[in-house]
Enzyme design. Structure first.
Site, PDB file in Angstrom:
ATOM      1  N   SER A   9       0.837  -1.177  -0.041  1.00  0.00           N
ATOM      2  CA  SER A   9      -0.407   0.073   0.039  1.00  0.00           C
ATOM      3  C   SER A   9       0.746   1.305   0.301  1.00  0.00           C
ATOM      4  O   SER A   9       1.159   1.749   0.914  1.00  0.00           O
ATOM      5  CB  SER A   9      -1.080   0.105   1.140  1.00  0.00           C
ATOM      6  OG  SER A   9      -1.160   0.863   1.369  1.00  0.00           O
ATOM      7  N   HIS A  34      -1.394  -0.847  -4.173  1.00  0.00           N
ATOM      8  CA  HIS A  34      -2.817  -1.062  -3.633  1.00  0.00           C
ATOM      9  C   HIS A  34      -2.219   0.836  -3.526  1.00  0.00           C
ATOM     10  O   HIS A  34      -1.774   1.406  -2.849  1.00  0.00           O
ATOM     11  CB  HIS A  34      -2.279  -1.780  -2.751  1.00  0.00           C
ATOM     12  CG  HIS A  34      -4.270  -1.790  -1.683  1.00  0.00           C
ATOM     13  ND1 HIS A  34      -5.582  -1.923  -2.282  1.00  0.00           N
ATOM     14  CD2 HIS A  34      -4.380  -1.074  -0.694  1.00  0.00           C
ATOM     15  CE1 HIS A  34      -6.109  -1.895  -1.423  1.00  0.00           C
ATOM     16  NE2 HIS A  34      -6.147  -0.600  -0.554  1.00  0.00           N
ATOM     17  N   MET A 138     -11.630  -5.437   4.878  1.00  0.00           N
ATOM     18  CA  MET A 138     -10.910  -4.456   6.033  1.00  0.00           C
ATOM     19  C   MET A 138     -10.517  -5.274   7.505  1.00  0.00           C
ATOM     20  O   MET A 138     -11.526  -5.881   8.286  1.00  0.00           O
ATOM     21  CB  MET A 138     -11.759  -2.818   6.145  1.00  0.00           C
ATOM     22  CG  MET A 138     -12.260  -2.181   5.120  1.00  0.00           C
ATOM     23  SD  MET A 138     -10.598  -2.207   3.431  1.00  0.00           S
ATOM     24  CE  MET A 138      -9.048  -1.579   5.169  1.00  0.00           C
TER      25      MET A 138
HETATM   26  C1  DX5 Z   1      -6.604   1.992   5.234  1.00  0.00           C
HETATM   27  C2  DX5 Z   1      -6.020   1.145   3.785  1.00  0.00           C
HETATM   28  C3  DX5 Z   1      -4.817   0.388   3.663  1.00  0.00           C
HETATM   29  C4  DX5 Z   1      -3.485   0.540   4.828  1.00  0.00           C
HETATM   30  C5  DX5 Z   1      -3.306  -0.375   5.082  1.00  0.00           C
HETATM   31  O1  DX5 Z   1      -7.949   2.701   5.977  1.00  0.00           O
HETATM   32  O2  DX5 Z   1      -7.055   1.151   3.253  1.00  0.00           O
HETATM   33  O3  DX5 Z   1      -4.757  -0.048   2.507  1.00  0.00           O
HETATM   34  O4  DX5 Z   1      -3.106   1.387   3.842  1.00  0.00           O
HETATM   35  O5  DX5 Z   1      -2.095   0.296   5.680  1.00  0.00           O
HETATM   36  P1  DX5 Z   1      -1.255  -1.032   7.118  1.00  0.00           P
HETATM   37  O6  DX5 Z   1      -0.803  -2.302   6.580  1.00  0.00           O
HETATM   38  O7  DX5 Z   1      -0.058  -0.201   7.399  1.00  0.00           O
HETATM   39  O8  DX5 Z   1      -2.589  -1.548   7.721  1.00  0.00           O
HETATM   40 ZN    ZN Z   2      -6.789  -0.303   0.942  1.00  0.00          ZN
END
Ligand code: DX5
Ligand code: ZN
Length: 220
Positions: A9, A34, A138
């Site tokens: 991400s 992502h 999520m």
């Molecule tokens: C949260 C995002 C995720 C986030 C994940 O709202 O949708 O994609 O970037 O980050 P990590 O891996 O640090 O939890």
């Molecule tokens: Zn995300």
């Protein structure tokens, strides 16, 4: 069986060195980019928008997996297609006419994804799963990187996998939030196909090696 995919991400990247971080992902064993788009309304945070996405796409050599955390996403579907997104994911909770939104995404040549907040039940997808290319579960409340993984996600992955198998569709299961070496294998064992990882990759000292080891764990 298809190999399990890793999608770093960009939210956790260094935005002052974005080209460097995009090129790191290009070189690494990662599969997708992502991209988290937040509007400050659907989620209590604002990430970045079209100009930044345009510059990421300019350097990226892999699939662009774009996660919209915005209200009324239909307004921007065409724009995200023009910007070069390959997969466009909208939130179940942000779409009054989800079926229509999915058709709109596909009509612009993109794969259509649906993200579910931690409180949203898998059962709500029963009548639309056959129209979804990817379900993003999520595993944190959307809005921020670096949060800790919600354990109930394992249970949701297993139930979603059952639903996909029962309907005979080929929908991919993506996990987003708090993914690390501690949960990667258990997630793919439960049926997850794609693991998003932000902080775990970008806060590590050797990012390429972290992607490589996460991918190995996911496929072990
Ligand atoms: C949260 C995002 C995720 C986030 C994940 O709202 O949708 O994609 O970037 O980050 P990590 O891996 O640090 O939890
Ligand atoms: Zn995300």
């Amino acid at each position: 069986m298809m190999s399990k995919l890793i999608a770093p991400s960009i939210l956790a990247a260094d935005f002052a060195n974005l080209q460097r971080d995009v090129e790191m992902i290009n070189r690494s064993e990662a599969d997708w980019f992502h991209i988290d788009i937040m509007d400050g309304v659907f989620v209590p945070n604002i990430s970045f928008g079209m100009p930044v996405l345009r510059d990421i796409v300019k350097h990226a050599t892999k699939t662009i997996d774009c996660h919209l955390m915005i209200v009324d996403p239909d307004r921007y579907v065409e724009t995200f297609a023009q910007l070069g997104c390959n997969i466009l994911t909208v939130h179940y909770e942000a779409c009054t006419h989800l079926h229509r939104t999915l058709q709109l995404i596909k009509s612009h040549g993109m794969k259509a994804g649906v993200a579910l907040n931690p409180h949203t039940s898998i059962d709500l997808l029963k009548d639309v799963i056959q129209d979804i290319d990817l379900v993003c579960l999520m595993s944190v409340n959307p809005g921020f990187g670096g949060q800790s993984f919600i354990e109930n996600t394992y249970n949701k992955v297993a139930r979603l996998k059952e639903l996909i198998n029962a309907k005979g569709c080929d929908t991919l299961i993506e996990i987003d939030g708090g993914v690390t070496d501690k949960n990667a294998k258990q997630l793919t064992d439960a049926g997850a196909d794609v693991l998003v990882a932000g902080s775990y990759v970008f806060k590590s000292t050797d990012q390429e090696a972290t992607v490589k080891s996460l991918k190995a764990l996911a496929n072990s």
